[in-house]
Enzyme design. Structure first.
Site, short mmCIF file in Angstrom:
data_model
loop_
_atom_site.label_atom_id
_atom_site.label_comp_id
_atom_site.label_asym_id
_atom_site.label_seq_id
_atom_site.Cartn_x
_atom_site.Cartn_y
_atom_site.Cartn_z
N ASP A 1 -1.85 -2.17 11.48
CA ASP A 1 -2.05 -3.51 10.95
C ASP A 1 -3.56 -3.65 10.87
OD1 ASP A 1 -2.51 -6.18 10.54
OD2 ASP A 1 -0.74 -6.81 11.63
N HIS A 2 -4.10 -3.49 9.66
CA HIS A 2 -5.55 -3.30 9.59
C HIS A 2 -6.34 -4.53 10.06
CE1 HIS A 2 -5.15 -5.27 5.63
NE2 HIS A 2 -6.36 -5.68 5.87
N HIS B 1 0.00 -9.59 10.00
CA HIS B 1 -1.35 -10.06 10.34
C HIS B 1 -1.36 -11.38 11.10
CE1 HIS B 1 -2.23 -6.96 7.58
NE2 HIS B 1 -2.16 -7.67 6.47
P1 NAD Z 1 -0.85 4.45 -4.50
O1 NAD Z 1 0.38 4.34 -5.32
O2 NAD Z 1 -2.16 4.13 -5.12
O3 NAD Z 1 -0.95 5.95 -3.94
C1 NAD Z 1 0.15 6.70 -3.53
C2 NAD Z 1 -0.18 8.16 -3.72
O4 NAD Z 1 0.93 8.96 -3.31
C3 NAD Z 1 -0.46 8.55 -5.16
O5 NAD Z 1 -1.67 9.25 -5.18
C4 NAD Z 1 0.71 9.47 -5.52
O6 NAD Z 1 0.33 10.51 -6.41
C5 NAD Z 1 1.07 10.05 -4.17
N1 NAD Z 1 2.44 10.55 -4.14
C6 NAD Z 1 3.57 9.87 -4.45
N2 NAD Z 1 4.64 10.69 -4.33
C7 NAD Z 1 4.18 11.89 -3.92
C8 NAD Z 1 4.80 13.14 -3.62
N3 NAD Z 1 6.12 13.32 -3.70
N4 NAD Z 1 4.02 14.17 -3.24
C9 NAD Z 1 2.68 14.01 -3.13
N5 NAD Z 1 2.04 12.85 -3.40
C10 NAD Z 1 2.79 11.81 -3.80
O7 NAD Z 1 -0.60 3.58 -3.19
P2 NAD Z 1 -1.70 2.93 -2.23
O8 NAD Z 1 -2.10 1.60 -2.76
O9 NAD Z 1 -2.77 3.92 -1.95
O10 NAD Z 1 -0.83 2.62 -0.92
C11 NAD Z 1 -0.43 3.64 -0.02
C12 NAD Z 1 0.24 2.99 1.19
O11 NAD Z 1 -0.68 2.16 1.84
C13 NAD Z 1 1.43 2.11 0.84
O12 NAD Z 1 2.36 2.19 1.89
C14 NAD Z 1 0.84 0.70 0.83
O13 NAD Z 1 1.81 -0.28 1.12
C15 NAD Z 1 -0.18 0.83 1.94
N6 NAD Z 1 -1.29 -0.12 1.82
C16 NAD Z 1 -2.17 -0.03 0.77
C17 NAD Z 1 -3.25 -0.90 0.70
C18 NAD Z 1 -4.25 -0.81 -0.42
O14 NAD Z 1 -5.27 -1.50 -0.34
N7 NAD Z 1 -4.05 -0.01 -1.42
C19 NAD Z 1 -3.42 -1.87 1.70
C20 NAD Z 1 -2.52 -1.94 2.76
C21 NAD Z 1 -1.47 -1.04 2.81
#
Ligand code: NAD
Length: 506
Positions: A184-185, A247
């Site tokens: 939980d950042h 949060h």
């Molecule tokens: P995103 O969709 O940008 O990235 C996901 C990545 O996973 C992509 O690069 C995709 O190519 C890769 N991927 C998907 N299937 C794959 C597979 N089978 N093999 C290899 N790679 C695969 O998502 P994100 O925004 O980076 O979020 C990632 C996680 O972090 C999620 O659970 C999200 O809820 C959480 N999160 C993200 C943020 C944010 O700021 N982006 C904030 C809080 C939480």
């Protein structure tokens, strides 16, 4: 933060080409390196399905650091050395071969380094993928040493109480709880960690930190951004799941918890779970009385046109999903009996602000002449988490001049420059590498938080809203949210007014 360097470490970032890795994880690791926390036996492996060479992946990471790191100017300084720690593996995480490649990589590093490294597996992928990846990691036997391997889960952890329990059960069969890091950042933020220092390192506050002196507590986590094209995700989430379950309830725990006897991870987490368990569970009437939901319509925010939530891509035209939630909680224990905790969060609101307010009860003012007390305000402690980072204590003082007139004044502790503060992900990543789970959610903590919001979700689900959209962008949410707190004679502590350089809460 620790002052020593970490031991040999391999960090696999699943989803290494994604948004989180680009904007947060890689810049955080680079800053840890610049601050000399990471040892030279370090490997950071981005894993994704896209086509990258090591060089082109490093270039992509460098661009992310340039744009998103808090210390952009230092990119040229030590980048050349740091970039050599980064590699890219093009793997499909749905396939078993991917895990064999990781196992081979680990073996090679162990031979080169002549050491057993700490291995971090970071799930920076869509949450639906996490169970499959976990299963395959387990089957590949690359997480067998619980003291040396850690698996990191991003939010959301589960979609409901049942799904969170199910996920915890699955993970519990494969890994030890101490290997599982649920992020939980918010908990990594300096301002949030300082709540514990403030409460428990000062003798002044503890004696008044209870129902005898505190009238109520408010927590606001407001965003100006709309859903911005993330309808796919948000339709499954809503404000309660997206912000309150994690949060906001964690902030509430930091304010309401009993003093820990040590800073041991389990001790802190036990004290927080006690708070979650003590939160009064809502029945149907409570939900109608004490929970407000909202959804933004079309309008303008700071000169920009915002289209209605229901017009976002991948959002159904009659979507019942809330983009705003306000709830009045009670913590039923001796310390907090009948003290309301008002919380609210929403998108497309007036200001981006995360603020905690501790409102003290008024002191008797009999001794003062009537005119002296016209500006009388009870003491108030305001903890600004973001974007302002400060703590201010409001007290009464005499206005200068011949008469006894009073005025409220603020005593302020302001953090140094934002660039000097470690980002939440820096703190969290270092803690993961070092094996300190204090700032991460334990299984029972996640489930207890789901238990708090589940009755609200259920009632809201069974009674779709009839008045959505019910607030305009650039406001503080629906009128019912004002009524929720006004009926108790209070008002939300809202936007800081810019007085020159000083931000003063109303
Ligand atoms: P995103 O969709 O940008 O990235 C996901 C990545 O996973 C992509 O690069 C995709 O190519 C890769 N991927 C998907 N299937 C794959 C597979 N089978 N093999 C290899 N790679 C695969 O998502 P994100 O925004 O980076 O979020 C990632 C996680 O972090 C999620 O659970 C999200 O809820 C959480 N999160 C993200 C943020 C944010 O700021 N982006 C904030 C809080 C939480």
């Amino acid at each position: 933060m620790a002052k020593t360097q970490t031991s040999p470490t391999i960090i696999f970032i699943f989803g290494g080409t994604g948004d989180l890795a680009h904007r947060k994880l890689m810049p955080a690791l680079y800053n840890l390196y610049l601050d000399n926390y990471l040892c030279d036996k370090l490997s950071i492996i981005g894993i994704g399905r896209s086509e990258y060479t090591n060089d082109s992946y490093r270039q992509y990471i460098k661009e992310g650091i340039k744009e998103f790191s808090r210390r952009k100017e230092e990119i040229n300084g030590q980048w050349d050395v740091f970039s050599q720690f980064i590699e890219y593996m093009r793997l499909d995480l749905g396939k078993n071969e991917a895990y064999q490649s990781m196992a081979d990589f680990i073996k090679k590093k162990e031979e080169d380094w002549k050491a057993e490294p700490t291995i971090v597996y970071y799930m920076s992928v869509a949450p639906q993928l996490a169970p499959t990846i976990s299963q395959k990691l387990y089957e590949a036997k690359i997480t067998t040493n619980p003291a040396k391997s850690r698996i990191v889960f991003e939010k959301p952890f589960g979609h409901s109480l049942e799904s969170a329990k199910e996920l915890n059960t699955i993970l519990g069969k494969m890994f030890k709880e101490e290997q599982i890091y649920r992020i939980d950042h918010y908990l990594g933020k300096e301002t949030v960690q300082n709540i514990l220092a403030f409460r428990f390192a000062n003798a002044l506050f503890e004696p008044v930190w209870n129902k005898h002196y505190i009238d109520h507590v408010q927590i606001t986590a407001a965003e100006t951004v709309s859903v911005e094209g993330r309808g796919n995700y948000y339709e499954q989430a809503g404000a309660l799941r997206d912000m309150v379950q994690n949060h906001i309830l964690q902030l509430l725990c930091m304010i309401a918890m009993e003093a820990p006897v040590s800073f041991n991870a389990d001790e802190i987490r036990n004290k927080k779970v006690d708070v979650l368990n003590a939160i009064r569970k809502f029945n149907k009437t409570d939900v109608y009385k004490n929970a407000v939901r909202g959804q933004y319509g079309s309008g303008w925010l700071k000169g920009e046109e915002i289209k209605s939530y229901r017009l976002e891509p991948n959002v159904t035209p009659k979507s019942p999903v809330e983009t705003f939630a306000a709830v009045k909680f009670f913590v039923d224990n001796w310390r907090w009996k009948d003290v309301p905790f008002y919380v609210r969060t929403g998108k497309a609101l007036t200001e981006k602000i995360s603020l905690i307010t501790i409102q003290f009860k008024p002191s008797p003012n009999y001794a003062f002449p009537k005119e002296a007390t016209e500006t009388w305000r009870p003491n108030r402690l305001t903890i600004s988490i973001q974007p302002e980072m400060d703590i201010r204590l409001r007290f009464q003082a005499k206005q200068t001049g011949p008469s006894m007139n009073l005025q409220p004044v603020d005593m302020v502790y302001r953090y140094a420059n934002e660039e000097d503060q470690p980002e939440a992900y820096e703190t969290l990543l270092l803690d993961i590498i070092e094996g300190d789970a204090t700032l991460f959610m334990r299984a029972d903590q996640v489930e207890a938080a789901w238990e708090v919001i589940t009755p609200i979700l259920e009632i809201w689900h069974s009674k779709p809203p009839v008045d959505f959209p019910n607030y305009s962008p650039g406001t503080w949410g629906p009128e019912d949210s004002e009524a929720l707190i006004a009926q108790d004679g209070h008002h939300w502590v809202t936007l800081p007014i810019d007085e020159g350089n000083k931000k003063v809460p109303k």
